[in-house]
Design an enzyme around this catalytic site. Structure first.
Site, PDB file in Angstrom:
ATOM      1  N   TYR A  87     104.557  77.011  28.289  1.00  0.00           N
ATOM      2  CA  TYR A  87     104.618  75.764  29.044  1.00  0.00           C
ATOM      3  C   TYR A  87     106.046  75.268  29.284  1.00  0.00           C
ATOM      4  O   TYR A  87     106.412  74.956  30.423  1.00  0.00           O
ATOM      5  CB  TYR A  87     103.755  74.696  28.369  1.00  0.00           C
ATOM      6  CG  TYR A  87     102.317  74.740  28.822  1.00  0.00           C
ATOM      7  CD1 TYR A  87     101.548  75.896  28.653  1.00  0.00           C
ATOM      8  CD2 TYR A  87     101.714  73.647  29.433  1.00  0.00           C
ATOM      9  CE1 TYR A  87     100.233  75.952  29.073  1.00  0.00           C
ATOM     10  CE2 TYR A  87     100.392  73.703  29.859  1.00  0.00           C
ATOM     11  CZ  TYR A  87      99.663  74.853  29.677  1.00  0.00           C
ATOM     12  OH  TYR A  87      98.359  74.908  30.108  1.00  0.00           O
TER      13      TYR A  87
ATOM     14  N   ASN B 183      91.425  70.226  28.344  1.00  0.00           N
ATOM     15  CA  ASN B 183      90.526  70.261  29.494  1.00  0.00           C
ATOM     16  C   ASN B 183      89.356  69.312  29.255  1.00  0.00           C
ATOM     17  O   ASN B 183      89.278  68.647  28.217  1.00  0.00           O
ATOM     18  CB  ASN B 183      89.991  71.685  29.714  1.00  0.00           C
ATOM     19  CG  ASN B 183      91.048  72.648  30.202  1.00  0.00           C
ATOM     20  OD1 ASN B 183      91.767  72.379  31.162  1.00  0.00           O
ATOM     21  ND2 ASN B 183      91.167  73.783  29.532  1.00  0.00           N
TER      22      ASN B 183
ATOM     23  N   HIS C 135      96.766  74.523  37.771  1.00  0.00           N
ATOM     24  CA  HIS C 135      96.689  73.055  37.689  1.00  0.00           C
ATOM     25  C   HIS C 135      97.543  72.364  38.760  1.00  0.00           C
ATOM     26  O   HIS C 135      98.108  71.305  38.527  1.00  0.00           O
ATOM     27  CB  HIS C 135      97.110  72.560  36.301  1.00  0.00           C
ATOM     28  CG  HIS C 135      96.161  72.944  35.208  1.00  0.00           C
ATOM     29  ND1 HIS C 135      95.009  72.252  34.933  1.00  0.00           N
ATOM     30  CD2 HIS C 135      96.196  73.979  34.324  1.00  0.00           C
ATOM     31  CE1 HIS C 135      94.378  72.831  33.915  1.00  0.00           C
ATOM     32  NE2 HIS C 135      95.072  73.889  33.541  1.00  0.00           N
TER      33      HIS C 135
END
Length: 494
Positions: free
Chosen positions: A335, A125, A53
């Site tokens: 993350y 997404n 990303h």
């Protein structure tokens, strides 16, 4: 077997495909050192851009909850009439910082709500599903979409080798190869939370939910020829389109919906509701309106407010929890770990990442980039006798589910209608228009033409025949007669 995978210290691994959980559908174990090592290593492969990303853009706006959701969640952000500042970042998945916006790809769709109970992030997404269902395979998936170590070039055999050896990818790959893989703009795509989350109401009742963000601008495709042209003439086309639309006062808006599943339904539902490669058909669980958000402010500094924005599905608020989705449980660890590596230990102190509608009160202190600190007399430990903050479980309202099983490395439990190709076939047969099917076949034929390894070519035909036998027959016919266009020139998953 003489060629086996190991940890970085050389110990043999039990599995490359399954993380360690309490039973097939239980909680992922933090002591799964293979999973933690693999994700932590992956998080440190790129400095300083995101991995993946990397290429994206975004803007700020406001969310308003217009419907009464109090029967399902106590989260302040979703109470009728509540308004919250929010941030939305769009991105490509596999391309580097300089990659063209209009390459064929899944589009990242990361939302942050600056709520009165803390920041709430939904990191999804523009498709409701994903390629894999266990986070331990995520580094392998991304590696297959990146570049060969020697040539530093992308390789069609590499990505199709992974996809055809991982048939759970079929549903998502059908989306990517179809019209959703090339959007007219970021403004003209829907977003999805993709994972299943848990909502908890004030009485402690639990529900499973999935998020849908529907574009009021409509969902519109971009033809491959135009995408190819823009890749060469304006590689920042999506970024430019969003920025200029907001500057003109054309503020894009999305309606927020959820599908809500009663807690007990999940145990016997025909599809495993925690499998991110599957959707819940709307006939079973219809969309329920929550509210809407509008993007109305461009960043004042792109680097400070977009590049340094650090999203994570671990950013939850009272009344919202996670689910036994194995991908989600891995992302909750991965993350924040990636952000600590990419930005720094105290990345949450940056203006774009800190809460905007509440205060931070805890005992974490020092470390790199620490610039907020308590009063000199404040104690930095708990418990203490000096009036410091204390945890309040009633205020927190954490998600939970029952789990009682032996620690295993196994796939999720199959429900009555679970398989890898069924929903992909339904998408092709019942959702794609005849025009979409024609474009889809042309794209697949081009992808086949880029393959060089016979075994992967054979699996490619098997893969799409398994999705739909009619599609497979058309593909075989196209290949047999040499009716193969060049591979999608804008690249797949680039």
């Amino acid at each position: 077997m003489t060629n086996f995978t190991t940890t970085q210290s050389g110990a043999p691994l039990a599995s490359d495909a399954h993380s360690l959980t309490t039973g097939p559908d239980g909680i992922t174990a933090l002591h799964d050192f293979a999973l933690v090592e693999k994700l932590a290593s992956f998080n440190r492969e790129r400095v300083p851009e995101r991995n993946p990303h990397a290429k994206g853009g975004g803007a700020f706006g406001e969310f308003e909850a217009t419907e009464d959701m109090s029967a399902y969640t106590r989260a302040a952000v979703f109470q009728q009439g509540a308004k919250s500042e929010m941030l939305l970042r769009f991105s490509s998945v596999a391309g580097e910082q300089g990659s063209p916006d209009t390459w064929r790809d899944v589009r990242g769709y990361a939302l942050r709500f600056y709520t009165t109970e803390g920041n709430y992030d939904i990191v999804g997404n523009n498709t409701p599903v994903f390629f894999i269902r266990d986070g331990i395979k995520f580094p392998d998936f991304i590696h297959s979409q990146k570049r060969l170590g020697g040539s530093a070039l992308r390789d069609a055999d590499m990505q199709w080798d992974f996809w055809t050896l991982s048939p759970e990818s079929a549903h998502q790959v059908t989306y990517v190869m179809g019209d959703r893989g090339l959007s007219k703009s970021w403004r003209h795509l829907n977003g999805y939370g993709s994972h299943t989350y848990q909502w908890i109401n004030s009485e402690g009742e639990r529900f499973w939910v999935q998020y849908h963000f529907k574009s009021r601008q409509g969902v519109e495709l971009m033809e491959a020829a135009e995408a190819e042209k823009l890749a060469g003439s304006d590689s920042d086309y999506y970024r430019r389109d969003l920025y200029e639309a907001i500057e003109r006062g054309e503020f894009p808006t999305w309606d927020v919906f959820v599908q809500i599943m009663p807690y007990e339904d999940a145990k016997t539902y025909r599809f495993n509701p925690f499998d991110i490669t599957k959707v819940w058909p709307h006939a079973d669980y219809p969309l329920q309106k929550v509210g809407h958000y509008t993007l109305n402010r461009n960043p004042q500094n792109f680097f400070a407010e977009i590049e340094q924005a650090a999203f994570s599905p671990s950013n939850l608020v009272p009344g919202i929890g996670i689910s036994p989705d194995k991908m989600l449980m891995a992302r909750v660890f991965s993350y924040p770990d990636a952000q600590r590596n990419r930005i720094g230990t105290n990345y949450n102190e940056l203006p774009v990442n800190r809460p905007h509608a509440t205060e931070v009160t805890n005992y974490q202190h020092e470390g790199q980039m620490r610039f907020n600190y308590p009063d000199a007399s404040a104690r930095v430990y708990t418990p203490n006798s000096f009036g410091g903050p204390a945890a309040d479980p009633a205020r927190a309202s954490e998600g939970r589910w029952e789990s009682d099983g032996e620690l295993v490395r196994a796939a999720q439990t199959l429900h009555s209608e679970d398989d890898d190709f069924g929903q992909a076939g339904t998408l092709y047969r019942e959702v794609f228009t005849e025009e979409s099917k024609a474009r889809f076949l042309q794209t697949l034929a081009g992808q086949y033409g880029a393959l060089t390894v016979p075994a992967i070519k054979d699996r490619f035909i098997w893969y799409w025949t398994s999705v739909d036998s009619g599609l497979g027959a058309k593909l075989i016919e196209a290949v047999k007669h040499g009716d193969i266009a060049s591979a999608d020139p804008v690249g797949v998953g680039e």
